[in-house]
Design a protein around this motif. Structure first.
Motif, PDB file in Angstrom:
ATOM      1  N   PHE A  31       0.817  -1.211   0.000  1.00 35.75           N
ATOM      2  CA  PHE A  31       0.000   0.000   0.000  1.00 35.75           C
ATOM      3  C   PHE A  31       0.852   1.262   0.000  1.00 35.75           C
ATOM      4  O   PHE A  31       0.503   2.255  -0.656  1.00 35.75           O
ATOM      5  N   VAL A  32       1.967   1.226   0.719  1.00 35.24           N
ATOM      6  CA  VAL A  32       2.858   2.394   0.697  1.00 35.24           C
ATOM      7  C   VAL A  32       3.438   2.595  -0.699  1.00 35.24           C
ATOM      8  O   VAL A  32       3.475   3.713  -1.221  1.00 35.24           O
ATOM      9  N   LEU A  33       3.881   1.484  -1.322  1.00 32.77           N
ATOM     10  CA  LEU A  33       4.448   1.586  -2.672  1.00 32.77           C
ATOM     11  C   LEU A  33       3.380   2.029  -3.677  1.00 32.77           C
ATOM     12  O   LEU A  33       3.668   2.808  -4.584  1.00 32.77           O
ATOM     13  N   SER A  34       2.147   1.540  -3.512  1.00 30.35           N
ATOM     14  CA  SER A  34       1.061   1.981  -4.386  1.00 30.35           C
ATOM     15  C   SER A  34       0.850   3.477  -4.265  1.00 30.35           C
ATOM     16  O   SER A  34       0.700   4.185  -5.269  1.00 30.35           O
ATOM     17  N   GLY A  35       0.843   3.967  -3.031  1.00 32.90           N
ATOM     18  CA  GLY A  35       0.684   5.406  -2.833  1.00 32.90           C
ATOM     19  C   GLY A  35       1.806   6.204  -3.461  1.00 32.90           C
ATOM     20  O   GLY A  35       1.577   7.244  -4.093  1.00 32.90           O
ATOM     21  N   LEU A  36       3.038   5.710  -3.308  1.00 35.12           N
ATOM     22  CA  LEU A  36       4.191   6.421  -3.877  1.00 35.12           C
ATOM     23  C   LEU A  36       4.140   6.441  -5.403  1.00 35.12           C
ATOM     24  O   LEU A  36       4.404   7.481  -6.029  1.00 35.12           O
ATOM     25  N   THR A  37       3.812   5.294  -6.024  1.00 37.05           N
ATOM     26  CA  THR A  37       3.781   5.237  -7.482  1.00 37.05           C
ATOM     27  C   THR A  37       2.621   6.055  -8.050  1.00 37.05           C
ATOM     28  O   THR A  37       2.754   6.686  -9.107  1.00 37.05           O
ATOM     29  N   ILE A  38       1.484   6.060  -7.357  1.00 34.65           N
ATOM     30  CA  ILE A  38       0.356   6.875  -7.815  1.00 34.65           C
ATOM     31  C   ILE A  38       0.714   8.355  -7.731  1.00 34.65           C
ATOM     32  O   ILE A  38       0.397   9.142  -8.637  1.00 34.65           O
ATOM     33  N   VAL A 380       9.711  -5.805   1.085  1.00 30.30           N
ATOM     34  CA  VAL A 380       9.950  -4.792   0.040  1.00 30.30           C
ATOM     35  C   VAL A 380      10.114  -5.465  -1.313  1.00 30.30           C
ATOM     36  O   VAL A 380       9.593  -4.991  -2.328  1.00 30.30           O
ATOM     37  N   GLY A 381      10.830  -6.598  -1.323  1.00 21.31           N
ATOM     38  CA  GLY A 381      10.996  -7.320  -2.579  1.00 21.31           C
ATOM     39  C   GLY A 381       9.677  -7.822  -3.135  1.00 21.31           C
ATOM     40  O   GLY A 381       9.404  -7.693  -4.339  1.00 21.31           O
ATOM     41  N   LEU A 382       8.842  -8.393  -2.257  1.00 24.34           N
ATOM     42  CA  LEU A 382       7.539  -8.887  -2.700  1.00 24.34           C
ATOM     43  C   LEU A 382       6.635  -7.738  -3.160  1.00 24.34           C
ATOM     44  O   LEU A 382       5.907  -7.861  -4.158  1.00 24.34           O
ATOM     45  N   SER A 383       6.678  -6.628  -2.448  1.00 22.71           N
ATOM     46  CA  SER A 383       5.819  -5.493  -2.802  1.00 22.71           C
ATOM     47  C   SER A 383       6.218  -4.895  -4.148  1.00 22.71           C
ATOM     48  O   SER A 383       5.366  -4.379  -4.877  1.00 22.71           O
ATOM     49  N   SER A 384       7.506  -4.963  -4.490  1.00 18.18           N
ATOM     50  CA  SER A 384       7.931  -4.444  -5.798  1.00 18.18           C
ATOM     51  C   SER A 384       7.371  -5.284  -6.941  1.00 18.18           C
ATOM     52  O   SER A 384       7.234  -4.805  -8.064  1.00 18.18           O
ATOM     53  N   ILE A 385       7.039  -6.540  -6.641  1.00 16.90           N
ATOM     54  CA  ILE A 385       6.441  -7.427  -7.649  1.00 16.90           C
ATOM     55  C   ILE A 385       4.938  -7.195  -7.759  1.00 16.90           C
ATOM     56  O   ILE A 385       4.383  -7.059  -8.848  1.00 16.90           O
ATOM     57  N   PHE A 386       4.268  -7.159  -6.599  1.00 15.14           N
ATOM     58  CA  PHE A 386       2.802  -7.054  -6.586  1.00 15.14           C
ATOM     59  C   PHE A 386       2.306  -5.609  -6.517  1.00 15.14           C
ATOM     60  O   PHE A 386       1.123  -5.354  -6.772  1.00 15.14           O
ATOM     61  N   GLY A 387       3.184  -4.681  -6.186  1.00 15.16           N
ATOM     62  CA  GLY A 387       2.746  -3.297  -5.999  1.00 15.16           C
ATOM     63  C   GLY A 387       2.273  -2.618  -7.261  1.00 15.16           C
ATOM     64  O   GLY A 387       1.299  -1.855  -7.245  1.00 15.16           O
ATOM     65  N   ASN A 450       3.901   3.251 -13.016  1.00 15.72           N
ATOM     66  CA  ASN A 450       4.997   2.279 -13.065  1.00 15.72           C
ATOM     67  C   ASN A 450       5.888   2.463 -11.844  1.00 15.72           C
ATOM     68  O   ASN A 450       6.178   3.592 -11.435  1.00 15.72           O
ATOM     69  N   VAL A 451       6.299   1.333 -11.255  1.00 13.75           N
ATOM     70  CA  VAL A 451       7.210   1.382 -10.111  1.00 13.75           C
ATOM     71  C   VAL A 451       8.610   1.739 -10.599  1.00 13.75           C
ATOM     72  O   VAL A 451       9.128   1.131 -11.536  1.00 13.75           O
ATOM     73  N   THR A 452       9.205   2.735  -9.986  1.00 21.41           N
ATOM     74  CA  THR A 452      10.570   3.156 -10.345  1.00 21.41           C
ATOM     75  C   THR A 452      11.520   2.821  -9.206  1.00 21.41           C
ATOM     76  O   THR A 452      11.096   2.534  -8.074  1.00 21.41           O
ATOM     77  N   TRP A 453      12.809   2.874  -9.526  1.00 21.00           N
ATOM     78  CA  TRP A 453      13.816   2.626  -8.486  1.00 21.00           C
ATOM     79  C   TRP A 453      13.731   3.671  -7.387  1.00 21.00           C
ATOM     80  O   TRP A 453      14.001   3.374  -6.211  1.00 21.00           O
ATOM     81  N   ILE A 458      12.618   4.862  -1.732  1.00 27.12           N
ATOM     82  CA  ILE A 458      11.832   5.561  -0.711  1.00 27.12           C
ATOM     83  C   ILE A 458      11.096   4.553   0.156  1.00 27.12           C
ATOM     84  O   ILE A 458      11.039   4.685   1.389  1.00 27.12           O
ATOM     85  N   LEU A 459      10.530   3.518  -0.489  1.00 29.46           N
ATOM     86  CA  LEU A 459       9.849   2.466   0.264  1.00 29.46           C
ATOM     87  C   LEU A 459      10.816   1.774   1.216  1.00 29.46           C
ATOM     88  O   LEU A 459      10.468   1.482   2.367  1.00 29.46           O
ATOM     89  N   GLY A 460      12.041   1.520   0.728  1.00 31.11           N
ATOM     90  CA  GLY A 460      13.044   0.894   1.580  1.00 31.11           C
ATOM     91  C   GLY A 460      13.343   1.735   2.810  1.00 31.11           C
ATOM     92  O   GLY A 460      13.482   1.214   3.922  1.00 31.11           O
ATOM     93  N   GLY A 461      13.447   3.045   2.635  1.00 29.93           N
ATOM     94  CA  GLY A 461      13.696   3.932   3.767  1.00 29.93           C
ATOM     95  C   GLY A 461      12.541   3.921   4.747  1.00 29.93           C
ATOM     96  O   GLY A 461      12.753   3.859   5.978  1.00 29.93           O
ATOM     97  N   ILE A 462      11.315   3.966   4.192  1.00 26.82           N
ATOM     98  CA  ILE A 462      10.138   3.926   5.065  1.00 26.82           C
ATOM     99  C   ILE A 462      10.059   2.583   5.788  1.00 26.82           C
ATOM    100  O   ILE A 462       9.780   2.522   6.991  1.00 26.82           O
ATOM    101  N   GLY A 463      10.334   1.499   5.036  1.00 30.59           N
ATOM    102  CA  GLY A 463      10.289   0.167   5.640  1.00 30.59           C
ATOM    103  C   GLY A 463      11.324   0.010   6.745  1.00 30.59           C
ATOM    104  O   GLY A 463      11.038  -0.582   7.797  1.00 30.59           O
ATOM    105  N   LEU A 464      12.520   0.549   6.521  1.00 25.02           N
ATOM    106  CA  LEU A 464      13.569   0.480   7.542  1.00 25.02           C
ATOM    107  C   LEU A 464      13.152   1.246   8.787  1.00 25.02           C
ATOM    108  O   LEU A 464      13.336   0.766   9.920  1.00 25.02           O
TER     109      LEU A 464
END
Length: 491
Positions: A31-38, A380-387, A450-453, A458-464
């Motif tokens: 959901f965080v990655l979805s919000g960021l990509t949107i 984070v790895g799984l979310s990059s696939i399904f996000g 589209n999900v970008t690096w 950013i997701l990695g930082g939030i996840g950490l």
């Protein structure tokens, strides 16, 4: 055995709890990655819309100031009120056109005329109306409160491509060419296809018209183009022929001025400046107000409705996505913290034993952080696939809802606002609102998500941050205890 090995063996031994934490963390990350990509897609779409549409600013007479002047003059005299419109000089128009951020500009002059040697397209009741009352036409003698009889609406322009009907896609050239800047000073015209067919007119033929306010002022116009209009006209077009969209002809602004009279030489009624970027409208207006143009008489109106209607739903989606990121991050951190807290409380005896044999407290905290950090990496790895697919579905569904809501709002405003006859045969203000909204609605039917690096980083930082908070806060409540207290109170 160091705390890293202990973290690994603990996760392996407690697969159920590890899986639960992984599922929760993955959902949070998706959901965080979805919000960021949107958000990223909405920002890119807004910038693209701003660059493509640009927005426009119109220089025209300040009618409110003119009305106040009229009322003041009326109070000082016994005569009837007389509204006069001061035309804009070409020098003033060009001085503003020379400013920064102007991509292009167009002149507009509206006049009325009668057909001399061809037949107009009659409206259903226009013949009866003309027998009993005069038709009030645009331009002509209105400045003196006169009522003139007219067959045609004559739109004078610098370039017909930038006239409202053509730029909006309501009209298009089907034969010949449109009015160009080089046609200034020439007696040429672009007429509607139905009018041309009714009179067997073709490119190169000539037509004669006379000014509605002065039948002695005539013009012979060479037909250089034929256009087709999709406008159905306004309700008033049923009563007045000059409001029938088929009876609208386009000429150079100089030809329209000739019909209006000598007082209108080297002037225009309004000027529309197309901006290179809608973001620069305010800067352009500020610069224009510093010129020698008399803004006690004229005013600049920002016409960025298309841009605002186009980016409005997008900005709403971006704002919603931003809220998703904040809410999911905060709620996720709390939920994970509770799960980790329950896990740590169950391992209180283990911690007491380790501290009793000399293990440092920071290593114990490091063990818990390592466990949740490993889970965070996998999540984070799984979310990059399904996000990405989830973000596409979520983002476009939100956009559809916002676009529908905006369309309903525009429709309500159109119905409540002033309707009826526009002078240009374009369907009136209500139709203009509807047409204006229909264009951007098509342009924002979907977001390119589209999900970008950058999103993943950013997701990695939030996840950490979530992982550290979720592990550290519960650990503190346990680590502040002494080994003896933990072991003696163990049931």
């Amino acid at each position: 055995m160091n705390f890293l090995k202990r973290a690994f063996w603990s996760m392996k031994a407690k697969k159920g709890k590890t899986l639960l934490q992984l599922v929760v963390f993955t959902v949070i990350c998706v959901f965080v990655l979805s919000g960021l990509t949107i958000q990223s897609a909405a920002k890119a779409s807004s910038e693209l819309a701003r660059q493509e549409l640009g927005g426009s600013v119109t220089l025209q007479v300040d009618r409110e100031a003119a009305m106040e002047k009229q009322q003041s003059e009326q109070s000082e005299s016994d005569g009837p009120p007389q509204f006069t419109s001061t035309p804009i000089s070409l020098d003033d128009a060009e001085s503003i056109a020379a400013l920064d951020h102007v991509k292009s500009y167009n002149y507009s002059v509206s006049a009325s005329a009668n057909a001399e040697d061809f037949d107009i397209i009659e409206s259903s009741t226009s013949t009866d109306s003309s027998d009993t009352e005069s038709e009030q036409a645009p331009g002509g003698d209105q400045g003196r409160g006169g009522m003139v009889q007219a067959d045609l609406t004559v739109n004078g322009t610098l370039t017909s491509d930038e006239a409202d009907s053509f730029s909006d896609g309501e009209a298009e050239i089907v034969d010949g060419r449109g009015i160009e800047e080089s046609d200034a000073g020439s007696n040429v015209a672009v007429i509607e296809q139905t009018l041309a067919e009714e009179n067997d007119l073709a490119i190169g033929d000539t037509i004669n018209i006379s000014a509605a306010s002065d039948e002695d002022t005539t013009q012979e116009l060479e037909i250089i183009g034929i256009y087709e209009t999709s406008s159905a006209g306004s309700d008033q077009a049923m009563n007045f022929s000059f409001l029938n969209p088929y009876n609208t002809i386009y000429v150079p602004y100089t030809a329209a001025n000739t019909l209006k009279g000598e007082d209108y030489t080297d002037t225009v009624e309004s000027v529309t400046y197309q901006m290179d970027d809608a973001e620069n409208i305010d800067a352009f207006i500020a610069a224009a107000e510093k010129t020698d143009v008399d803004f006690d008489v004229y005013q600049l109106d920002a016409n960025d409705d298309l841009y605002q209607q186009m980016v409005g739903p997008i900005e709403n989606v971006a704002s919603f996505a931003k809220n998703i990121v904040y809410l999911v991050t905060i709620a996720g951190a709390i939920i994970l913290a509770l799960i980790v807290m329950l896990s740590i409380r169950e391992r209180k005896y283990e911690m007491g034993v380790l501290m009793a044999i000399g293990e440092k407290k920071w290593k114990l905290a490091g063990q818990f952080i390592t466990e949740i950090f490993v889970i965070a990496i996998v999540a984070v790895g799984l979310s990059s696939i399904f996000g990405n697919p989830i973000a596409n579905v979520l983002g476009n569904q939100l956009l559809d809802q916002q676009t529908t809501a905006s369309a309903e709002t525009a429709s309500t405003s159109m119905q409540q606002g002033p309707g009826g006859g526009g002078m240009m045969g374009g369907g009136g203000p209500g139709q203009a609102v509807s047409d204006a909204f229909s264009q951007p609605s098509e342009a924002i039917s979907s977001l390119n998500i589209n999900v970008t690096w950058e999103n993943i980083l950013i997701l990695g930082g939030i996840g950490l941050a979530v992982a550290i908070i979720a592990a550290l806060i519960p650990s503190i409540s346990i680590l502040r205890l002494q080994p003896k207290n933990i072991l003696t109170k163990q049931e």
